[in-house]
Structures are given as structure tokens and as C-alpha cells.
Scaffold this motif. Sequence first.
Motif, PDB file in Angstrom:
ATOM      1  N   LYS A  93      76.637 -30.842 -13.242  1.00 50.10           N
ATOM      2  CA  LYS A  93      77.534 -32.119 -14.039  1.00 50.10           C
ATOM      3  C   LYS A  93      78.642 -31.575 -14.589  1.00 50.10           C
ATOM      4  O   LYS A  93      79.009 -30.591 -15.420  1.00 50.10           O
ATOM      5  N   THR A  94      79.781 -32.524 -14.358  1.00 48.26           N
ATOM      6  CA  THR A  94      81.163 -32.051 -14.871  1.00 48.26           C
ATOM      7  C   THR A  94      81.581 -33.113 -16.003  1.00 48.26           C
ATOM      8  O   THR A  94      82.510 -32.678 -16.528  1.00 48.26           O
ATOM      9  N   GLY A  95      80.966 -34.111 -16.115  1.00 48.25           N
ATOM     10  CA  GLY A  95      81.097 -35.011 -17.124  1.00 48.25           C
ATOM     11  C   GLY A  95      80.335 -36.577 -17.028  1.00 48.25           C
ATOM     12  O   GLY A  95      79.685 -36.674 -16.015  1.00 48.25           O
ATOM     13  N   LYS A  96      80.843 -37.350 -17.938  1.00 48.00           N
ATOM     14  CA  LYS A  96      80.463 -38.828 -17.738  1.00 48.00           C
ATOM     15  C   LYS A  96      81.502 -39.786 -17.843  1.00 48.00           C
ATOM     16  O   LYS A  96      82.487 -39.331 -18.633  1.00 48.00           O
ATOM     17  N   ILE A  97      81.427 -41.058 -17.240  1.00 47.47           N
ATOM     18  CA  ILE A  97      82.330 -41.911 -17.413  1.00 47.47           C
ATOM     19  C   ILE A  97      81.473 -43.142 -17.961  1.00 47.47           C
ATOM     20  O   ILE A  97      80.283 -43.505 -17.376  1.00 47.47           O
ATOM     21  N   LYS A  98      81.954 -43.862 -18.770  1.00 47.99           N
ATOM     22  CA  LYS A  98      81.546 -45.381 -19.143  1.00 47.99           C
ATOM     23  C   LYS A  98      82.015 -46.314 -18.291  1.00 47.99           C
ATOM     24  O   LYS A  98      83.078 -46.564 -18.056  1.00 47.99           O
ATOM     25  N   MET A  99      81.217 -47.068 -17.642  1.00 55.48           N
ATOM     26  CA  MET A  99      81.484 -48.116 -16.558  1.00 55.48           C
ATOM     27  C   MET A  99      80.600 -49.410 -16.445  1.00 55.48           C
ATOM     28  O   MET A  99      79.349 -49.174 -16.957  1.00 55.48           O
ATOM     29  N   GLU A 100      81.217 -50.498 -16.249  1.00 57.84           N
ATOM     30  CA  GLU A 100      80.386 -51.468 -16.201  1.00 57.84           C
ATOM     31  C   GLU A 100      80.769 -52.176 -14.722  1.00 57.84           C
ATOM     32  O   GLU A 100      81.817 -52.228 -14.130  1.00 57.84           O
ATOM     33  N   LEU A 101      79.682 -52.422 -13.852  1.00 61.59           N
ATOM     34  CA  LEU A 101      79.503 -52.939 -12.674  1.00 61.59           C
ATOM     35  C   LEU A 101      79.183 -54.331 -12.571  1.00 61.59           C
ATOM     36  O   LEU A 101      78.104 -54.472 -13.152  1.00 61.59           O
ATOM     37  N   GLU A 102      79.744 -55.101 -11.637  1.00 58.97           N
ATOM     38  CA  GLU A 102      79.291 -56.488 -11.717  1.00 58.97           C
ATOM     39  C   GLU A 102      79.429 -57.051 -10.304  1.00 58.97           C
ATOM     40  O   GLU A 102      80.671 -56.847  -9.928  1.00 58.97           O
ATOM     41  N   ILE A 103      78.512 -57.863  -9.698  1.00 63.27           N
ATOM     42  CA  ILE A 103      78.689 -58.423  -8.482  1.00 63.27           C
ATOM     43  C   ILE A 103      78.732 -60.054  -8.682  1.00 63.27           C
ATOM     44  O   ILE A 103      78.155 -60.641  -9.404  1.00 63.27           O
ATOM     45  N   MET A 104      79.786 -60.716  -8.085  1.00 60.98           N
ATOM     46  CA  MET A 104      80.251 -61.949  -8.453  1.00 60.98           C
ATOM     47  C   MET A 104      80.317 -62.710  -6.814  1.00 60.98           C
ATOM     48  O   MET A 104      80.595 -62.067  -5.921  1.00 60.98           O
ATOM     49  N   THR A 105      80.168 -64.046  -6.745  1.00 60.06           N
ATOM     50  CA  THR A 105      80.544 -64.705  -5.863  1.00 60.06           C
ATOM     51  C   THR A 105      82.046 -64.875  -5.814  1.00 60.06           C
ATOM     52  O   THR A 105      82.729 -64.567  -6.840  1.00 60.06           O
TER      53      THR A 105
END
Length: 135
Positions: free
Chosen positions: A36-48
Motif C-alpha cells: 500500500k502506497t497511499g489512499k485517495i478520496k474519490m467519488e464515482l458516479e455512472i450517469m445516462t
Amino acid sequence: EEPPRPPKITYLNLFKRKKTQGWWPMYKKIDGYLYKTGKIKMELEIMTKPQAAQRPAGYGRADPNENPEIDEPIRVSTEFPEIDAKVKTAKFVWKSPNKPKVILAGIMQLFGVVFFSLLYNVPTLIVSYLFSYIG
């Protein structure tokens, strides 16, 4: 020393979930092992396509405050002339949720000043009263 075991990888189906957010770990493979080299905060969303056309991202997108909308924070700026800064600070304190505490602190200070000035002057008043009564 034995290198750490590779982490158990869990998969997420975005087509079922549509939207997810969280801290995502980043790994680097060294000699067949994942570190493990680190973490990132991320938001993923699938849209039409119509949803994506309403909320574009990338080059030339709208302000970052579009989705979700966040209110501007209340800040006291200190770059005014002296009197203006004091007035704006007083307005900020007066509008704050701690207004009752500020009022109570001011009243307590006023009573403290009156009490200690009386305490300081009472012996002088008593002595002057006694000498005027005797004399």
C-alpha cells in the motif's frame, strides 16, 4: 522478514450501485507482492447521457460548487481600515450563534468592574466618613 500478503480485493458493480464514494487504497507491486502506497478520496458516479449533458465535467466545466451546492462560509476579512474592521467584527460576533454567551460575558465584566471599584474605594469612604463624623 516475510513481505505482507496481498490484500483481499473486493469488487464493486457500479452499474448496480450507480454512485459511490470513499477512500481508495493505492498499491504498488514489488517482487510479486502488493504494498500500500497511499489512499485517495474519490467519488464515482455512472450517469445516462442526458444526465451527463446536464452536469458536464472536464475541460470548460462549470464551477466546482455546482453539484452539490455548498453555501459560502461566513468569514471576517481583516483587510479594512481600523474602524471598519472593528465594526465588521462586532457585526460578526453579534450574528454568531454564541450571541447569548457574548452578552453574558459583557454583563459579567461590567459587574466585575463595578464590584472591584467599590471594593477598592469602600475603605477610603469609610475612613473619610469616620473622620468627618469625629471632627
